[in-house]
Design a protein around this motif. Structure first.
Motif, PDB file in Angstrom:
ATOM      1  N   PHE A   1       0.840  -1.194   0.000  1.00  0.00           N
ATOM      2  CA  PHE A   1       0.000   0.000   0.000  1.00  0.00           C
ATOM      3  C   PHE A   1       0.877   1.245   0.000  1.00  0.00           C
ATOM      4  O   PHE A   1       1.813   1.342   0.799  1.00  0.00           O
ATOM      5  CB  PHE A   1      -0.922   0.042   1.220  1.00  0.00           C
ATOM      6  N   PRO A   2       0.591   2.221  -0.869  1.00  0.00           N
ATOM      7  CA  PRO A   2       1.345   3.474  -0.824  1.00  0.00           C
ATOM      8  C   PRO A   2       0.993   4.254   0.441  1.00  0.00           C
ATOM      9  O   PRO A   2      -0.170   4.323   0.848  1.00  0.00           O
ATOM     10  CB  PRO A   2       0.861   4.220  -2.076  1.00  0.00           C
ATOM     11  N   VAL A   3       2.016   4.795   1.100  1.00  0.00           N
ATOM     12  CA  VAL A   3       1.826   5.619   2.287  1.00  0.00           C
ATOM     13  C   VAL A   3       2.840   6.755   2.241  1.00  0.00           C
ATOM     14  O   VAL A   3       3.694   6.816   1.364  1.00  0.00           O
ATOM     15  CB  VAL A   3       2.010   4.819   3.602  1.00  0.00           C
ATOM     16  N   GLU A   4       2.754   7.652   3.203  1.00  0.00           N
ATOM     17  CA  GLU A   4       3.776   8.678   3.392  1.00  0.00           C
ATOM     18  C   GLU A   4       3.920   8.873   4.890  1.00  0.00           C
ATOM     19  O   GLU A   4       3.046   9.430   5.542  1.00  0.00           O
ATOM     20  CB  GLU A   4       3.390   9.987   2.716  1.00  0.00           C
ATOM     21  N   LEU A   5       5.024   8.384   5.430  1.00  0.00           N
ATOM     22  CA  LEU A   5       5.212   8.340   6.875  1.00  0.00           C
ATOM     23  C   LEU A   5       6.641   8.758   7.191  1.00  0.00           C
ATOM     24  O   LEU A   5       7.589   8.187   6.668  1.00  0.00           O
ATOM     25  CB  LEU A   5       4.948   6.914   7.371  1.00  0.00           C
ATOM     26  N   THR A   6       6.794   9.771   8.074  1.00  0.00           N
ATOM     27  CA  THR A   6       8.120  10.318   8.361  1.00  0.00           C
ATOM     28  C   THR A   6       8.659   9.910   9.730  1.00  0.00           C
ATOM     29  O   THR A   6       9.854  10.069   9.974  1.00  0.00           O
ATOM     30  CB  THR A   6       8.085  11.852   8.313  1.00  0.00           C
ATOM     31  N   GLY A   7       7.810   9.439  10.617  1.00  0.00           N
ATOM     32  CA  GLY A   7       8.259   9.101  11.957  1.00  0.00           C
ATOM     33  C   GLY A   7       8.451  10.298  12.861  1.00  0.00           C
ATOM     34  O   GLY A   7       8.915  10.155  13.994  1.00  0.00           O
ATOM     35  N   ARG A   8       8.100  11.492  12.396  1.00  0.00           N
ATOM     36  CA  ARG A   8       8.252  12.690  13.227  1.00  0.00           C
ATOM     37  C   ARG A   8       7.247  12.707  14.377  1.00  0.00           C
ATOM     38  O   ARG A   8       7.523  13.255  15.449  1.00  0.00           O
ATOM     39  CB  ARG A   8       8.071  13.952  12.386  1.00  0.00           C
ATOM     40  N   LEU A   9       6.072  12.150  14.146  1.00  0.00           N
ATOM     41  CA  LEU A   9       5.004  12.134  15.137  1.00  0.00           C
ATOM     42  C   LEU A   9       4.450  10.722  15.258  1.00  0.00           C
ATOM     43  O   LEU A   9       4.527   9.938  14.306  1.00  0.00           O
ATOM     44  CB  LEU A   9       3.868  13.087  14.726  1.00  0.00           C
ATOM     45  N   PRO A  10       3.871  10.370  16.409  1.00  0.00           N
ATOM     46  CA  PRO A  10       3.175   9.087  16.487  1.00  0.00           C
ATOM     47  C   PRO A  10       2.038   9.066  15.488  1.00  0.00           C
ATOM     48  O   PRO A  10       1.425  10.103  15.190  1.00  0.00           O
ATOM     49  CB  PRO A  10       2.668   9.042  17.934  1.00  0.00           C
ATOM     50  N   ALA A  11       1.751   7.900  14.940  1.00  0.00           N
ATOM     51  CA  ALA A  11       0.779   7.822  13.846  1.00  0.00           C
ATOM     52  C   ALA A  11      -0.063   6.555  13.951  1.00  0.00           C
ATOM     53  O   ALA A  11       0.327   5.571  14.574  1.00  0.00           O
ATOM     54  CB  ALA A  11       1.491   7.863  12.498  1.00  0.00           C
ATOM     55  N   ILE A  12      -1.215   6.616  13.310  1.00  0.00           N
ATOM     56  CA  ILE A  12      -2.086   5.459  13.126  1.00  0.00           C
ATOM     57  C   ILE A  12      -2.118   5.151  11.637  1.00  0.00           C
ATOM     58  O   ILE A  12      -2.245   6.056  10.809  1.00  0.00           O
ATOM     59  CB  ILE A  12      -3.513   5.751  13.611  1.00  0.00           C
ATOM     60  N   LEU A  13      -1.993   3.891  11.305  1.00  0.00           N
ATOM     61  CA  LEU A  13      -2.128   3.439   9.916  1.00  0.00           C
ATOM     62  C   LEU A  13      -3.308   2.493   9.832  1.00  0.00           C
ATOM     63  O   LEU A  13      -3.358   1.493  10.543  1.00  0.00           O
ATOM     64  CB  LEU A  13      -0.861   2.733   9.449  1.00  0.00           C
ATOM     65  N   THR A  14      -4.261   2.821   8.985  1.00  0.00           N
ATOM     66  CA  THR A  14      -5.395   1.918   8.758  1.00  0.00           C
ATOM     67  C   THR A  14      -5.354   1.393   7.335  1.00  0.00           C
ATOM     68  O   THR A  14      -4.880   2.063   6.414  1.00  0.00           O
ATOM     69  CB  THR A  14      -6.747   2.617   8.968  1.00  0.00           C
ATOM     70  N   VAL A  15      -5.841   0.191   7.156  1.00  0.00           N
ATOM     71  CA  VAL A  15      -6.204  -0.342   5.847  1.00  0.00           C
ATOM     72  C   VAL A  15      -7.703  -0.589   5.917  1.00  0.00           C
ATOM     73  O   VAL A  15      -8.188  -1.234   6.855  1.00  0.00           O
ATOM     74  CB  VAL A  15      -5.446  -1.641   5.526  1.00  0.00           C
ATOM     75  N   HIS A  16      -8.438  -0.043   4.963  1.00  0.00           N
ATOM     76  CA  HIS A  16      -9.890  -0.083   5.063  1.00  0.00           C
ATOM     77  C   HIS A  16     -10.545  -0.102   3.690  1.00  0.00           C
ATOM     78  O   HIS A  16      -9.895   0.144   2.669  1.00  0.00           O
ATOM     79  CB  HIS A  16     -10.403   1.139   5.839  1.00  0.00           C
ATOM     80  N   THR A  17     -11.817  -0.406   3.680  1.00  0.00           N
ATOM     81  CA  THR A  17     -12.604  -0.359   2.455  1.00  0.00           C
ATOM     82  C   THR A  17     -12.920   1.087   2.107  1.00  0.00           C
ATOM     83  O   THR A  17     -13.323   1.869   2.970  1.00  0.00           O
ATOM     84  CB  THR A  17     -13.922  -1.139   2.619  1.00  0.00           C
ATOM     85  N   ASP A  18     -12.719   1.446   0.863  1.00  0.00           N
ATOM     86  CA  ASP A  18     -12.951   2.818   0.414  1.00  0.00           C
ATOM     87  C   ASP A  18     -14.451   3.067   0.240  1.00  0.00           C
ATOM     88  O   ASP A  18     -14.992   2.959  -0.858  1.00  0.00           O
ATOM     89  CB  ASP A  18     -12.198   3.068  -0.896  1.00  0.00           C
ATOM     90  N   THR A  19     -15.116   3.356   1.364  1.00  0.00           N
ATOM     91  CA  THR A  19     -16.547   3.648   1.341  1.00  0.00           C
ATOM     92  C   THR A  19     -16.809   4.961   2.059  1.00  0.00           C
ATOM     93  O   THR A  19     -16.010   5.427   2.880  1.00  0.00           O
ATOM     94  CB  THR A  19     -17.360   2.532   2.017  1.00  0.00           C
ATOM     95  N   ARG A  20     -17.949   5.527   1.771  1.00  0.00           N
ATOM     96  CA  ARG A  20     -18.337   6.814   2.348  1.00  0.00           C
ATOM     97  C   ARG A  20     -18.446   6.727   3.871  1.00  0.00           C
ATOM     98  O   ARG A  20     -19.022   5.787   4.413  1.00  0.00           O
ATOM     99  CB  ARG A  20     -19.680   7.252   1.762  1.00  0.00           C
ATOM    100  N   GLY A  21     -17.865   7.708   4.554  1.00  0.00           N
ATOM    101  CA  GLY A  21     -18.040   7.816   5.994  1.00  0.00           C
ATOM    102  C   GLY A  21     -16.951   7.207   6.843  1.00  0.00           C
ATOM    103  O   GLY A  21     -16.930   7.404   8.060  1.00  0.00           O
ATOM    104  N   VAL A  22     -16.019   6.462   6.224  1.00  0.00           N
ATOM    105  CA  VAL A  22     -14.967   5.807   7.020  1.00  0.00           C
ATOM    106  C   VAL A  22     -14.086   6.830   7.722  1.00  0.00           C
ATOM    107  O   VAL A  22     -13.772   6.697   8.915  1.00  0.00           O
ATOM    108  CB  VAL A  22     -14.095   4.887   6.136  1.00  0.00           C
ATOM    109  N   ILE A  23     -13.693   7.860   7.009  1.00  0.00           N
ATOM    110  CA  ILE A  23     -12.815   8.875   7.598  1.00  0.00           C
ATOM    111  C   ILE A  23     -13.489   9.524   8.797  1.00  0.00           C
ATOM    112  O   ILE A  23     -12.872   9.718   9.856  1.00  0.00           O
ATOM    113  CB  ILE A  23     -12.436   9.931   6.539  1.00  0.00           C
ATOM    114  N   ALA A  24     -14.765   9.857   8.657  1.00  0.00           N
ATOM    115  CA  ALA A  24     -15.495  10.491   9.751  1.00  0.00           C
ATOM    116  C   ALA A  24     -15.587   9.579  10.966  1.00  0.00           C
ATOM    117  O   ALA A  24     -15.489  10.037  12.113  1.00  0.00           O
ATOM    118  CB  ALA A  24     -16.895  10.888   9.290  1.00  0.00           C
ATOM    119  N   LEU A  25     -15.779   8.277  10.737  1.00  0.00           N
ATOM    120  CA  LEU A  25     -15.864   7.340  11.856  1.00  0.00           C
ATOM    121  C   LEU A  25     -14.544   7.276  12.616  1.00  0.00           C
ATOM    122  O   LEU A  25     -14.526   7.272  13.860  1.00  0.00           O
ATOM    123  CB  LEU A  25     -16.233   5.943  11.340  1.00  0.00           C
ATOM    124  N   VAL A  26     -13.431   7.221  11.885  1.00  0.00           N
ATOM    125  CA  VAL A  26     -12.123   7.119  12.530  1.00  0.00           C
ATOM    126  C   VAL A  26     -11.772   8.420  13.247  1.00  0.00           C
ATOM    127  O   VAL A  26     -11.365   8.410  14.421  1.00  0.00           O
ATOM    128  CB  VAL A  26     -11.030   6.750  11.512  1.00  0.00           C
TER     129      VAL A  26
END
Length: 221
Positions: free
Chosen positions: A137-162
């Motif tokens: 999966f393409p990502v962009e992660l620098t390690g400068r800050l703590p981060a969450i990585l999700t793999v999910h189905t591309d459906t409406r509303g997922v971003i809002a739920l997270v």
């Protein structure tokens, strides 16, 4: 711009890109794996492939995988420590194509808990790093800050739920980047936060119907 950008990182030399950046890249890869690495196939591209032994890149990558910081005085002895720690490793040269940064590594890591992960990342100068691919999966992660990585189905509303789950937990989002293979297919989301995210919040996100997987990635700066 911060002080590291101006004077470079505190490190064991000789090179901020080939040594300090390599150690930080190993640290970030181990954090993404989420388990102590016990086996590592390390594929070196470009300048890394040509100069890794002379610049200590091999030792620095192993040091990072073992959780050592770029200024750890043990880095020149990393290979001996890796053997003692039960970390089996092998270095390979690879051509990842013209689009890849000259200081790029492909990690194929297995953790002591059986976890497996493939990570592509680069040392981009001044000890700074960027991970561009995790398990295909393409990502962009620098390690400068703590981060969450999700793999999910591309459906409406997922971003809002997270993001709603994080907001309800009082976690402030610093940056967010979205990636997808195709519309309606699988997608990934990198959310950098101002603080570490508790496991119980990760469990809530992981329980969402659209989420395939979620992992926390600690800062390496």
């Amino acid at each position: 711009m911060n002080l590291i950008d101006v004077i470079g990182p505190v490190m064991i030399g000789p090179s901020s890109s080939h040594t300090a950046g390599a150690a930080r890249l190993g640290l970030l890869a181990a954090s993404i794996l989420g388990s102590r690495p016990v086996h590592a196939d390390i594929y070196l591209h470009g300048s890394f492939a040509e100069t890794y032994q002379g610049h200590g890149t091999d030792m620095a990558l192993l040091a990072g995988l073992m959780g050592w910081l770029p200024d750890d005085e043990r880095i020149p002895e990393a290979m001996n420590h890796a053997e003692e720690a039960g970390l089996q490793y092998a270095f390979h040269k690879v051509d990842l194509g013209n689009a890849a940064h000259p200081n790029t590594v492909l990690f194929k890591l297995t953790g002591e808990n059986g976890a497996y992960c493939e990570i592509v990342g680069s040392s981009i100068g001044g000890g700074q790093v960027k991970v561009t691919e995790i398990d295909g999966f393409p990502v962009e992660l620098t390690g400068r800050l703590p981060a969450i990585l999700t793999v999910h189905t591309d459906t409406r509303g997922v971003i809002a739920l997270v993001t709603g789950t994080l907001a309800n937990a009082g976690v402030n989002i610093a940056t967010m980047r979205l990636f997808r293979s195709n519309k309606g297919g699988m997608a990934s989301m990198v959310i950098e936060c101002d603080e570490a995210v508790p496991q119980e919040i990760l469990n809530l996100i992981g329980a969402l119907q659209q989420i395939e997987s979620v992992r926390f990635i600690a800062s390496v700066l």
